[in-house]
Design a protein around this motif. Structure first.
Motif, PDB file in Angstrom:
ATOM      1  N   GLN A 144       5.332   5.258   1.303  1.00 56.11           N
ATOM      2  CA  GLN A 144       4.197   5.834   0.566  1.00 56.11           C
ATOM      3  C   GLN A 144       3.792   4.892  -0.571  1.00 56.11           C
ATOM      4  O   GLN A 144       2.600   4.658  -0.805  1.00 56.11           O
ATOM      5  N   TYR A 145       4.783   4.310  -1.251  1.00 53.53           N
ATOM      6  CA  TYR A 145       4.476   3.305  -2.292  1.00 53.53           C
ATOM      7  C   TYR A 145       3.736   2.124  -1.657  1.00 53.53           C
ATOM      8  O   TYR A 145       2.771   1.601  -2.210  1.00 53.53           O
ATOM      9  N   GLN A 146       4.262   1.678  -0.519  1.00 49.93           N
ATOM     10  CA  GLN A 146       3.644   0.526   0.155  1.00 49.93           C
ATOM     11  C   GLN A 146       2.165   0.783   0.423  1.00 49.93           C
ATOM     12  O   GLN A 146       1.302  -0.028   0.080  1.00 49.93           O
ATOM     13  N   TRP A 147       1.855   1.933   1.024  1.00 50.06           N
ATOM     14  CA  TRP A 147       0.459   2.193   1.392  1.00 50.06           C
ATOM     15  C   TRP A 147      -0.414   2.426   0.170  1.00 50.06           C
ATOM     16  O   TRP A 147      -1.552   1.961   0.112  1.00 50.06           O
ATOM     17  N   LEU A 148       0.133   3.109  -0.823  1.00 49.13           N
ATOM     18  CA  LEU A 148      -0.661   3.350  -2.030  1.00 49.13           C
ATOM     19  C   LEU A 148      -0.975   2.012  -2.717  1.00 49.13           C
ATOM     20  O   LEU A 148      -2.104   1.787  -3.184  1.00 49.13           O
ATOM     21  N   THR A 149       0.001   1.126  -2.733  1.00 50.04           N
ATOM     22  CA  THR A 149      -0.224  -0.189  -3.343  1.00 50.04           C
ATOM     23  C   THR A 149      -1.250  -0.984  -2.539  1.00 50.04           C
ATOM     24  O   THR A 149      -2.160  -1.608  -3.101  1.00 50.04           O
ATOM     25  N   PHE A 150      -1.130  -0.935  -1.225  1.00 52.66           N
ATOM     26  CA  PHE A 150      -2.109  -1.618  -0.365  1.00 52.66           C
ATOM     27  C   PHE A 150      -3.513  -1.065  -0.628  1.00 52.66           C
ATOM     28  O   PHE A 150      -4.491  -1.813  -0.739  1.00 52.66           O
ATOM     29  N   LEU A 151      -3.582   0.262  -0.761  1.00 53.33           N
ATOM     30  CA  LEU A 151      -4.890   0.876  -0.988  1.00 53.33           C
ATOM     31  C   LEU A 151      -5.499   0.412  -2.302  1.00 53.33           C
ATOM     32  O   LEU A 151      -6.686   0.089  -2.365  1.00 53.33           O
ATOM     33  N   THR A 152      -4.668   0.369  -3.359  1.00 51.67           N
ATOM     34  CA  THR A 152      -5.242   0.044  -4.668  1.00 51.67           C
ATOM     35  C   THR A 152      -5.506  -1.442  -4.826  1.00 51.67           C
ATOM     36  O   THR A 152      -6.576  -1.834  -5.266  1.00 51.67           O
ATOM     37  N   VAL A 165     -13.186  -5.346   3.968  1.00 52.25           N
ATOM     38  CA  VAL A 165     -12.883  -3.900   3.926  1.00 52.25           C
ATOM     39  C   VAL A 165     -12.641  -3.390   5.351  1.00 52.25           C
ATOM     40  O   VAL A 165     -11.676  -2.667   5.611  1.00 52.25           O
ATOM     41  N   ALA A 166     -13.499  -3.799   6.282  1.00 54.67           N
ATOM     42  CA  ALA A 166     -13.346  -3.343   7.676  1.00 54.67           C
ATOM     43  C   ALA A 166     -11.995  -3.782   8.235  1.00 54.67           C
ATOM     44  O   ALA A 166     -11.327  -3.018   8.946  1.00 54.67           O
ATOM     45  N   ARG A 167     -11.576  -5.005   7.912  1.00 51.37           N
ATOM     46  CA  ARG A 167     -10.273  -5.472   8.421  1.00 51.37           C
ATOM     47  C   ARG A 167      -9.124  -4.645   7.842  1.00 51.37           C
ATOM     48  O   ARG A 167      -8.160  -4.332   8.527  1.00 51.37           O
ATOM     49  N   HIS A 168      -9.240  -4.260   6.583  1.00 49.84           N
ATOM     50  CA  HIS A 168      -8.178  -3.418   5.983  1.00 49.84           C
ATOM     51  C   HIS A 168      -8.158  -2.044   6.664  1.00 49.84           C
ATOM     52  O   HIS A 168      -7.095  -1.491   6.932  1.00 49.84           O
ATOM     53  N   LEU A 169      -9.348  -1.515   6.928  1.00 49.77           N
ATOM     54  CA  LEU A 169      -9.410  -0.202   7.593  1.00 49.77           C
ATOM     55  C   LEU A 169      -8.801  -0.286   8.992  1.00 49.77           C
ATOM     56  O   LEU A 169      -8.129   0.644   9.457  1.00 49.77           O
ATOM     57  N   GLU A 170      -8.990  -1.435   9.627  1.00 50.83           N
ATOM     58  CA  GLU A 170      -8.444  -1.638  10.968  1.00 50.83           C
ATOM     59  C   GLU A 170      -6.911  -1.628  10.929  1.00 50.83           C
ATOM     60  O   GLU A 170      -6.263  -1.057  11.812  1.00 50.83           O
ATOM     61  N   VAL A 171      -6.344  -2.252   9.909  1.00 52.28           N
ATOM     62  CA  VAL A 171      -4.877  -2.267   9.753  1.00 52.28           C
ATOM     63  C   VAL A 171      -4.373  -0.825   9.615  1.00 52.28           C
ATOM     64  O   VAL A 171      -3.390  -0.425  10.244  1.00 52.28           O
TER      65      VAL A 171
END
Ligand SMILES: N[C@@H](CCC(=O)N[C@@H](CS)C(=O)NCC(=O)O)C(=O)O
Length: 210
Positions: free
Chosen positions: A93-101, A134-140
């Motif tokens: 959860q930390y990993q994804w939240l950090t990736f998001l921010t 942004v699209a590439r991040h959404l794809e991940v």
């Protein structure tokens, strides 16, 4: 009493979802950007970046939207918005939240505010490039969601609520969230929650939400 300094639809949206999801009493303090209220001395004393949101609880002050979400999740473990301390699920959860921010939100910021980075004549091309990032991040994220209901753990966490906010913002790019099938399912699942619908109603945000 908790206070969330907010402006409709902005980065205050994720902590607003979280407050509603927890169901705890709070006050919403509207910060009107058009009046420059986020740059007044009083507001800068709370948040020296002059950005929205800011959270206060008596004399306790916290800025950064993700930090506010994590703080609320820790303060209200009964809401199960973060996995147990030291668990693999919490680390993910930390990993994804950090990736998001620091990745998705950072690139979205550049997409929305090209004037901070390039001269007027280059802003169109710059937005196209940032929209592609942004699209590439959404794809991940979309690939990660294969076979999963949530980013990490066995229920919606603060990372999912955060993703919902950024997924909503991404509706402005060439390949918006709704074009990614697994991401769309997550948005649909979260978008039905009472917490999210109530926050949208209070902020006077109407459908389509993403
Ligand atoms: N990293 C900060 C960013 C907050 C942020 O950029 N907020 C924007 C609204 S979404 C803002 O306050 N902008 C003020 C401005 O544009 O001057 C957070 O996540 O809390």
């Amino acid at each position: 009493m908790y206070r969330l300094y907010y402006s409709p639809g902005l980065a205050s949206l994720a902590p607003h979802f979280v407050l509603k999801e927890i169901g705890v009493a709070h006050e919403l303090m509207l910060v009107d950007r058009s009046l420059g209220q986020h740059k007044t001395a009083d507001y800068l004393a709370l948040n020296p970046n002059g950005r929205i949101p800011t959270f206060t609880d008596g004399t306790f002050v916290l800025f950064e939207s993700a930090a506010i979400c994590l703080h609320l999740a820790d303060r209200h473990p009964e809401a199960r918005l973060i996995a147990g301390l030291g668990t693999d699920a919490r680390s993910h959860q930390y990993q994804w939240l950090t990736f998001l921010t620091n990745t998705l939100q950072a690139d979205l910021w550049q997409f929305f505010r090209p004037e901070f980075y390039v001269e007027p004549e280059r802003q169109g091309a710059f937005k196209t490039v940032m929209g592609g990032h942004v699209a590439r991040h959404l794809e991940v994220i979309d690939r990660h969601l294969e076979g999963r209901d949530w980013l990490a753990g066995d229920g919606p966490s603060v990372a999912d609520f955060y993703l919902f906010m950024l997924g909503r913002w991404s509706r402005h790019i060439a390949r918006p969230t709704r074009t990614f099938p697994r991401l769309l399912r997550l948005m649909e699942r979260l978008g039905e929650r009472r917490s999210i619908l109530e926050a949208f109603a209070i902020e006077r945000i109407s459908a389509p939400y993403y």
